[in-house]
Design an enzyme around this catalytic site. Structure first.
Site, mmCIF file in Angstrom:
data_model
loop_
_atom_site.group_PDB
_atom_site.id
_atom_site.type_symbol
_atom_site.label_atom_id
_atom_site.label_comp_id
_atom_site.label_asym_id
_atom_site.label_seq_id
_atom_site.Cartn_x
_atom_site.Cartn_y
_atom_site.Cartn_z
ATOM 1 N N ARG A 52 59.935 46.690 57.597
ATOM 2 C CA ARG A 52 58.880 47.348 57.029
ATOM 3 C C ARG A 52 57.373 47.281 57.938
ATOM 4 N NH1 ARG A 52 56.598 44.242 53.770
ATOM 5 N NH2 ARG A 52 58.205 43.602 52.599
ATOM 6 N N TYR A 104 46.650 71.423 50.625
ATOM 7 C CA TYR A 104 47.999 71.571 49.998
ATOM 8 C C TYR A 104 47.888 70.953 48.555
ATOM 9 C CZ TYR A 104 52.864 70.034 49.402
ATOM 10 O OH TYR A 104 54.068 69.771 49.113
ATOM 11 N N ASP A 176 44.295 67.558 57.870
ATOM 12 C CA ASP A 176 45.795 68.041 57.895
ATOM 13 C C ASP A 176 46.189 68.943 58.694
ATOM 14 O OD1 ASP A 176 48.240 68.983 56.945
ATOM 15 O OD2 ASP A 176 47.739 68.263 54.892
ATOM 16 N N LYS A 201 57.703 69.443 58.160
ATOM 17 C CA LYS A 201 57.477 71.042 58.591
ATOM 18 C C LYS A 201 57.826 71.139 60.064
ATOM 19 C CE LYS A 201 56.287 70.740 54.156
ATOM 20 N NZ LYS A 201 54.843 70.611 53.939
HETATM 21 C C1 PLP Z 1 54.230 69.862 52.832
HETATM 22 C C2 PLP Z 1 52.818 69.597 53.050
HETATM 23 C C3 PLP Z 1 52.226 68.277 52.687
HETATM 24 C C4 PLP Z 1 53.084 67.151 52.140
HETATM 25 O O1 PLP Z 1 54.134 66.482 52.902
HETATM 26 P P1 PLP Z 1 55.426 66.117 52.362
HETATM 27 O O2 PLP Z 1 56.041 65.758 53.506
HETATM 28 O O3 PLP Z 1 56.325 67.324 51.731
HETATM 29 O O4 PLP Z 1 55.108 64.876 51.435
HETATM 30 C C5 PLP Z 1 50.940 68.194 53.040
HETATM 31 N N1 PLP Z 1 50.296 68.894 53.731
HETATM 32 C C6 PLP Z 1 50.709 70.139 54.006
HETATM 33 C C7 PLP Z 1 49.829 71.332 54.570
HETATM 34 C C8 PLP Z 1 51.962 70.493 53.543
HETATM 35 O O5 PLP Z 1 52.662 71.806 54.115
#
Ligand code: PLP
Length: 383
Positions: A52, A104, A176, A201
């Site tokens: 962890r 998001y 982000d 992504k």
């Molecule tokens: C998908 C996404 C998230 C969240 O990520 P997860 O891996 O699905 O928890 C956060 N920010 C953006 C811009 C995203 O496209």
């Protein structure tokens, strides 16, 4: 004196954080499927005690993302939202955050329905105008949290101006960077304190794992983040870390193709009589086209376009064959979706429409297939 050679992005994507396994010489970083590590004597170990806290496969990925973002430190989590969660633990009850209004949906949901319960407060503003940020800062504001480009309306925030505004007000700045990836945009170089990613992504790129990543240059921040990894435990598993490392090796070639394909698809859509509007930062009519050019090295693979009505959008989504109707984005395959009823269904209709997510809006995550096949599929569906 000869200048020291520094590695380029593609070389770092393939090698940073990874070296042949010292035990066997294996070229690929092994998946260290172990919960614990033997210690020679009390307190005497090789840097790993319990998975962890740290695991060598995860460490390789953490060092890799740090290198790609030109940061000193990285951290990996079980999902993008788990990484965002770790960021919110930097704050304490009473603290206020200024956040991009188009973040998001999951980020918005966590802010409104989880963190506000624990005493944090949020003001959501259109950060494409930095004046809105300045106006929203109060004496309790501790963080500026932006996303650029945003989903699905591709709004671009001036990252340098955002970082400067945060610095002047003594706020921690967070971005982000999921849509752009460090290949197209490196916010730490523009003065941002913390970069987060949904590695689910583009970084992984193959739609076969979930993960979240953080990169920063700030020692205090990473110490707090590591303490959260250890204490809360939403860390990335070794196998998922390995999948992500493997995906990142091809990030630059994939992104080049995403850029090329998306530009061609956007131009095709812009010229189609049934399409009312195309939103893509690579088109000269995008309101922040010049800004995007000044802070990104390509415009990415995400496009939104408006076909006027819910009925028309539904008909297109039903007719596509190659483009799969699904949420998510950033994989090698083309995905198509309807934000109003899918990713943004939980946003009240009035707010949805004001933020540009109309009933006729369709979003495409343009994949790296042959672009003529993607265009033929869309052409057929639009007929
Ligand atoms: C998908 C996404 C998230 C969240 O990520 P997860 O891996 O699905 O928890 C956060 N920010 C953006 C811009 C995203 O496209």
């Amino acid at each position: 004196m000869k200048k020291k050679h520094t590695y380029g992005f593609s070389t770092k994507a393939i090698h940073a954080g990874q070296k042949p396994d010292p035990a066997t010489g294996a070229v690929m970083t092994p998946v260290y499927l172990t919960s614990t590590y033997v210690q020679e004597a009390i307190g005497k170990h090789k840097g790993y005690e319990y998975s962890r806290i740290s695991n060598p496969t995860r460490t390789a990925l953490e060092d890799n993302i740090a290198a790609l973002e030109n940061g000193k430190f990285g951290a990996a989590f079980a999902s993008g939202l788990a990484a965002i969660d770790a960021i919110m633990y930097l704050l304490k009850p009473g603290d206020h955050v200024v956040m991009s209004h188009n973040v998001y949906g999951g980020t918005y949901r966590a802010a409104k329905f989880i963190y506000e319960k624990y005493g944090l407060s949020y003001t959501f503003v259109d950060t494409t105008d930095i004046e809105n940020v300045r106006r929203s800062i109060t004496e309790n504001t501790k963080m500026l949290y932006i996303e650029s480009p945003t989903n699905p309306t591709m709004e671009i925030t001036d990252i340098r101006a955002a970082a400067k505004t945060a610095k002047e007000a003594n706020l921690t700045s967070v971005i982000d960077n999921t849509f752009a990836t460090p290949y197209l945009q490196r916010p730490l170089d523009m003065g941002i304190d913390i970069v987060i990613h949904s590695a689910t992504k583009y970084l992984n790129g193959h739609s076969d794992m979930l993960g979240g990543l953080i990169a920063t240059n700030d020692r205090e921040v990473i110490d707090a983040i590591r303490f959260t990894q250890k204490s809360i435990g939403a860390i990335l598993s070794p196998f998922d870390a390995w999948l992500c490392l493997r995906g990142i090796k091809t990030l630059p070639v994939r992104m080049d193709r995403h850029n090329e394909n998306a530009q061609r698809v956007a131009e095709f859509l812009a010229g189609h009589k049934k399409v009312k509007k195309v939103i893509y930062p690579g088109l000269p009519d995008h309101p922040q086209h010049e800004l995007a050019k000044s802070q990104m090295r390509g415009f990415g693979g995400m496009i939104a376009f408006d076909v006027g009505t819910y009925r028309q959008a539904g008909a297109i989504l039903k007719k596509v064959k190659l483009c799969s109707l699904a949420e998510s984005l950033g994989g090698v395959e083309t995905l198509i979706s309807h934000p109003a009823t899918m990713t943004h269904a939980s946003v009240p209709k009035k707010d949805r429409i004001t933020s540009g997510i109309t009933d006729g809006l369709v979003r495409i995550s343009v994949g790296i297939e042959d672009v003529n096949d993607i265009i033929a599929d869309l052409e057929n569906a639009l007929r």
